[in-house]
Motif scaffolding. Sequence first.
Motif, PDB file in Angstrom:
ATOM      1  N   SER A 147      37.209  53.341  25.075  1.00  0.00           N
ATOM      2  CA  SER A 147      37.400  52.317  26.094  1.00  0.00           C
ATOM      3  C   SER A 147      38.312  51.201  25.592  1.00  0.00           C
ATOM      4  CB  SER A 147      36.047  51.722  26.487  1.00  0.00           C
ATOM      5  OG  SER A 147      35.467  51.064  25.367  1.00  0.00           O
ATOM      6  N   VAL A 148      38.761  50.375  26.535  1.00  0.00           N
ATOM      7  CA  VAL A 148      39.507  49.160  26.209  1.00  0.00           C
ATOM      8  C   VAL A 148      38.523  48.002  26.178  1.00  0.00           C
ATOM      9  CG1 VAL A 148      41.234  47.509  27.054  1.00  0.00           C
ATOM     10  CG2 VAL A 148      41.658  49.973  27.224  1.00  0.00           C
ATOM     11  N   ARG A 149      38.631  47.179  25.146  1.00  0.00           N
ATOM     12  CA  ARG A 149      37.808  45.982  25.066  1.00  0.00           C
ATOM     13  C   ARG A 149      38.713  44.750  24.999  1.00  0.00           C
ATOM     14  NH1 ARG A 149      32.748  46.984  20.832  1.00  0.00           N
ATOM     15  NH2 ARG A 149      31.647  48.563  22.079  1.00  0.00           N
ATOM     16  N   LEU A 150      38.309  43.709  25.732  1.00  0.00           N
ATOM     17  CA  LEU A 150      39.014  42.432  25.701  1.00  0.00           C
ATOM     18  C   LEU A 150      38.043  41.347  25.266  1.00  0.00           C
ATOM     19  CD1 LEU A 150      40.958  42.386  29.120  1.00  0.00           C
ATOM     20  CD2 LEU A 150      41.717  43.331  26.936  1.00  0.00           C
ATOM     21  N   LEU A 151      38.508  40.418  24.462  1.00  0.00           N
ATOM     22  CA  LEU A 151      37.740  39.231  24.146  1.00  0.00           C
ATOM     23  C   LEU A 151      37.950  38.237  25.284  1.00  0.00           C
ATOM     24  CD1 LEU A 151      36.016  38.345  21.652  1.00  0.00           C
ATOM     25  CD2 LEU A 151      37.999  36.998  20.939  1.00  0.00           C
ATOM     26  N   GLY A 152      36.859  37.679  25.799  1.00  0.00           N
ATOM     27  CA  GLY A 152      37.001  36.820  26.965  1.00  0.00           C
ATOM     28  C   GLY A 152      36.000  35.695  27.015  1.00  0.00           C
ATOM     29  N   GLN A 153      36.248  34.775  27.924  1.00  0.00           N
ATOM     30  CA  GLN A 153      35.330  33.682  28.236  1.00  0.00           C
ATOM     31  C   GLN A 153      35.248  33.545  29.748  1.00  0.00           C
ATOM     32  OE1 GLN A 153      36.955  30.240  26.149  1.00  0.00           O
ATOM     33  NE2 GLN A 153      35.507  30.519  24.472  1.00  0.00           N
ATOM     34  N   PRO A 154      34.092  33.110  30.279  1.00  0.00           N
ATOM     35  CA  PRO A 154      33.978  32.942  31.726  1.00  0.00           C
ATOM     36  C   PRO A 154      35.072  32.030  32.272  1.00  0.00           C
ATOM     37  CG  PRO A 154      31.819  32.769  30.694  1.00  0.00           C
ATOM     38  CD  PRO A 154      32.830  32.808  29.575  1.00  0.00           C
ATOM     39  N   ALA A 155      35.709  32.475  33.332  1.00  0.00           N
ATOM     40  CA  ALA A 155      36.789  31.702  33.941  1.00  0.00           C
ATOM     41  C   ALA A 155      36.226  30.635  34.865  1.00  0.00           C
ATOM     42  CB  ALA A 155      37.714  32.627  34.721  1.00  0.00           C
ATOM     43  N   TRP A 195      45.671  47.502  30.481  1.00  0.00           N
ATOM     44  CA  TRP A 195      44.424  46.833  30.846  1.00  0.00           C
ATOM     45  C   TRP A 195      44.009  47.080  32.299  1.00  0.00           C
ATOM     46  CZ3 TRP A 195      45.487  41.288  28.532  1.00  0.00           C
ATOM     47  CH2 TRP A 195      45.623  41.408  27.132  1.00  0.00           C
ATOM     48  N   ARG A 196      44.910  46.842  33.244  1.00  0.00           N
ATOM     49  CA  ARG A 196      44.540  47.017  34.651  1.00  0.00           C
ATOM     50  C   ARG A 196      44.217  48.473  34.989  1.00  0.00           C
ATOM     51  NH1 ARG A 196      42.391  42.357  36.142  1.00  0.00           N
ATOM     52  NH2 ARG A 196      43.889  40.631  36.220  1.00  0.00           N
ATOM     53  N   PRO A 197      45.013  49.462  34.507  1.00  0.00           N
ATOM     54  CA  PRO A 197      44.614  50.847  34.754  1.00  0.00           C
ATOM     55  C   PRO A 197      43.249  51.188  34.157  1.00  0.00           C
ATOM     56  CG  PRO A 197      46.929  50.764  34.160  1.00  0.00           C
ATOM     57  CD  PRO A 197      46.382  49.382  33.931  1.00  0.00           C
ATOM     58  N   ALA A 198      42.952  50.680  32.952  1.00  0.00           N
ATOM     59  CA  ALA A 198      41.644  50.933  32.352  1.00  0.00           C
ATOM     60  C   ALA A 198      40.537  50.282  33.174  1.00  0.00           C
ATOM     61  CB  ALA A 198      41.612  50.421  30.922  1.00  0.00           C
ATOM     62  N   GLU A 199      40.808  49.082  33.664  1.00  0.00           N
ATOM     63  CA  GLU A 199      39.814  48.398  34.506  1.00  0.00           C
ATOM     64  C   GLU A 199      39.540  49.207  35.775  1.00  0.00           C
ATOM     65  OE1 GLU A 199      39.239  43.823  35.992  1.00  0.00           O
ATOM     66  OE2 GLU A 199      41.168  44.781  36.420  1.00  0.00           O
ATOM     67  N   ALA A 200      40.596  49.707  36.398  1.00  0.00           N
ATOM     68  CA  ALA A 200      40.434  50.498  37.625  1.00  0.00           C
ATOM     69  C   ALA A 200      39.666  51.778  37.378  1.00  0.00           C
ATOM     70  CB  ALA A 200      41.812  50.811  38.220  1.00  0.00           C
ATOM     71  N   ALA A 201      39.778  52.307  36.161  1.00  0.00           N
ATOM     72  CA  ALA A 201      39.084  53.550  35.813  1.00  0.00           C
ATOM     73  C   ALA A 201      37.666  53.299  35.290  1.00  0.00           C
ATOM     74  CB  ALA A 201      39.890  54.316  34.771  1.00  0.00           C
ATOM     75  N   GLY A 202      37.240  52.055  35.265  1.00  0.00           N
ATOM     76  CA  GLY A 202      35.917  51.726  34.746  1.00  0.00           C
ATOM     77  C   GLY A 202      35.817  51.867  33.240  1.00  0.00           C
ATOM     78  N   ALA A 203      36.964  51.742  32.550  1.00  0.00           N
ATOM     79  CA  ALA A 203      36.996  51.942  31.099  1.00  0.00           C
ATOM     80  C   ALA A 203      37.412  50.678  30.366  1.00  0.00           C
ATOM     81  CB  ALA A 203      37.947  53.081  30.751  1.00  0.00           C
ATOM     82  N   LEU A 204      37.104  49.508  30.949  1.00  0.00           N
ATOM     83  CA  LEU A 204      37.426  48.237  30.299  1.00  0.00           C
ATOM     84  C   LEU A 204      36.172  47.379  30.234  1.00  0.00           C
ATOM     85  CD1 LEU A 204      40.523  46.013  30.693  1.00  0.00           C
ATOM     86  CD2 LEU A 204      38.274  44.988  31.069  1.00  0.00           C
ATOM     87  N   THR A 205      35.925  46.819  29.051  1.00  0.00           N
ATOM     88  CA  THR A 205      34.768  45.958  28.826  1.00  0.00           C
ATOM     89  C   THR A 205      35.239  44.615  28.285  1.00  0.00           C
ATOM     90  OG1 THR A 205      33.385  47.872  28.287  1.00  0.00           O
ATOM     91  CG2 THR A 205      32.584  45.710  27.581  1.00  0.00           C
ATOM     92  N   VAL A 206      34.665  43.538  28.797  1.00  0.00           N
ATOM     93  CA  VAL A 206      34.939  42.206  28.276  1.00  0.00           C
ATOM     94  C   VAL A 206      33.805  41.813  27.329  1.00  0.00           C
ATOM     95  CG1 VAL A 206      35.287  39.769  28.810  1.00  0.00           C
ATOM     96  CG2 VAL A 206      36.223  41.525  30.335  1.00  0.00           C
ATOM     97  N   VAL A 207      34.177  41.452  26.105  1.00  0.00           N
ATOM     98  CA  VAL A 207      33.216  40.993  25.110  1.00  0.00           C
ATOM     99  C   VAL A 207      33.300  39.471  25.044  1.00  0.00           C
ATOM    100  CG1 VAL A 207      32.555  41.058  22.676  1.00  0.00           C
ATOM    101  CG2 VAL A 207      33.420  43.127  23.800  1.00  0.00           C
ATOM    102  N   PRO A 208      32.208  38.749  25.318  1.00  0.00           N
ATOM    103  CA  PRO A 208      32.269  37.280  25.380  1.00  0.00           C
ATOM    104  C   PRO A 208      32.534  36.648  24.017  1.00  0.00           C
ATOM    105  CG  PRO A 208      30.325  38.120  26.534  1.00  0.00           C
ATOM    106  CD  PRO A 208      30.893  39.263  25.742  1.00  0.00           C
ATOM    107  N   TYR A 209      33.343  35.587  24.038  1.00  0.00           N
ATOM    108  CA  TYR A 209      33.577  34.776  22.844  1.00  0.00           C
ATOM    109  C   TYR A 209      32.917  33.429  23.067  1.00  0.00           C
ATOM    110  CZ  TYR A 209      35.904  32.371  19.005  1.00  0.00           C
ATOM    111  OH  TYR A 209      36.151  31.652  17.851  1.00  0.00           O
ATOM    112  N   ARG A 210      32.048  33.017  22.172  1.00  0.00           N
ATOM    113  CA  ARG A 210      31.239  31.814  22.396  1.00  0.00           C
ATOM    114  C   ARG A 210      31.893  30.538  21.856  1.00  0.00           C
ATOM    115  NH1 ARG A 210      26.534  33.144  17.931  1.00  0.00           N
ATOM    116  NH2 ARG A 210      27.821  32.796  16.072  1.00  0.00           N
ATOM    117  N   GLY A 211      32.943  30.684  21.077  1.00  0.00           N
ATOM    118  CA  GLY A 211      33.566  29.513  20.465  1.00  0.00           C
ATOM    119  C   GLY A 211      34.580  28.849  21.372  1.00  0.00           C
ATOM    120  N   THR A 212      35.485  28.103  20.771  1.00  0.00           N
ATOM    121  CA  THR A 212      36.532  27.371  21.477  1.00  0.00           C
ATOM    122  C   THR A 212      37.835  28.160  21.428  1.00  0.00           C
ATOM    123  OG1 THR A 212      35.559  25.213  20.990  1.00  0.00           O
ATOM    124  CG2 THR A 212      37.910  25.246  21.471  1.00  0.00           C
ATOM    125  N   PHE A 213      38.541  28.178  22.537  1.00  0.00           N
ATOM    126  CA  PHE A 213      39.820  28.890  22.616  1.00  0.00           C
ATOM    127  C   PHE A 213      40.873  27.996  23.248  1.00  0.00           C
ATOM    128  CE2 PHE A 213      42.641  31.088  25.659  1.00  0.00           C
ATOM    129  CZ  PHE A 213      43.450  31.768  24.760  1.00  0.00           C
TER     130      PHE A 213
END
Length: 301
Positions: A147-155, A195-213
């Motif tokens: 799968s594809v993983r992205l580091l993310g924070q709530p928008a 990223w977008r094709p993986a998201e459309a295929a249900g193969a993308l996961t966002v892993v939360p980052y708790r620090g400052t960005f």
Amino acid sequence: MGDTVGPAGRGWRADVEVCAVVLAAGEGTRLRPLTARLPKALCPVGNAPLLDRALARLSGLGLAGPDQVAVNACYLGHQVVDHVGGRAHLSVEPGDPLGTAGGLGNLRDWIAGRGVLVGNADAYLADPQAPPGPDIAALLDGWDGRSVRLLGQPADDPAAPGTFGGHRFVGFSLLPWRLVRDLPPTFGDLVRTVWRPAEAAGALTVVPYRGTFYDTGTPADYLAANLHAAGDGNLVDPTATVTGPLRRAVVGARATVAGAVTRAVVWSDATVGADERLTDVIRAGGDLTVRAGRIDEPETA
């Protein structure tokens, strides 16, 4: 099986071998005129070039050296090449930058079947609860290489364009070889091609980052990242000469500060005269001062 433990004992385990690529080829047009003479990846935050911060984070994950880490270069690429030296494999792109996808396509022979952790050199990350490396180890831990993983924070706006599952991307992604091996060494970006094709295929996961960005791409965000690195006080290189008052300032090596500096960055070798009062700016040399505008106080994790 990859098994790597960071210096704080917080490690990761993945089912496939992983390498890393730091993207450092861009022009940094939003930071001009700062980047007219220095590539964005080498702009200092907290008196350390952004690229060095990215390499240190990878080292904290156990990824280091030219067999495991690559850096791409293009705009003012000779500066990046000279700065990296033998610390990483270097991929110099001819002509204009190839973009985030093309940069990886140009490195396919080096990636050679491995999963790849991709980091943006201009991403400033800081977690008070974990050192660089272990702070993003969750992105790699338990990865099956598919799968594809992205580091993310709530928008702020979960439905805003550019978000993924209600999160904003914060600088690091993890890509399987099967999605990298066919990327051509021509201009393209990972958002549209991977990223977008993986998201459309249900193969993308966002892993939360708790620090400052901070995305340091604008003068305001660049200044905000520096102020965060300085904390509640000042950050002054020991080789600087400071006789003027400082408040929330970052002062680089061999700089001379005789005037008042408030919420500002003074680059290495720059000078602030005794009659000057600098506030909310970046002093990048004797002939270059960039105003960042009033910014919000840096967020805390």
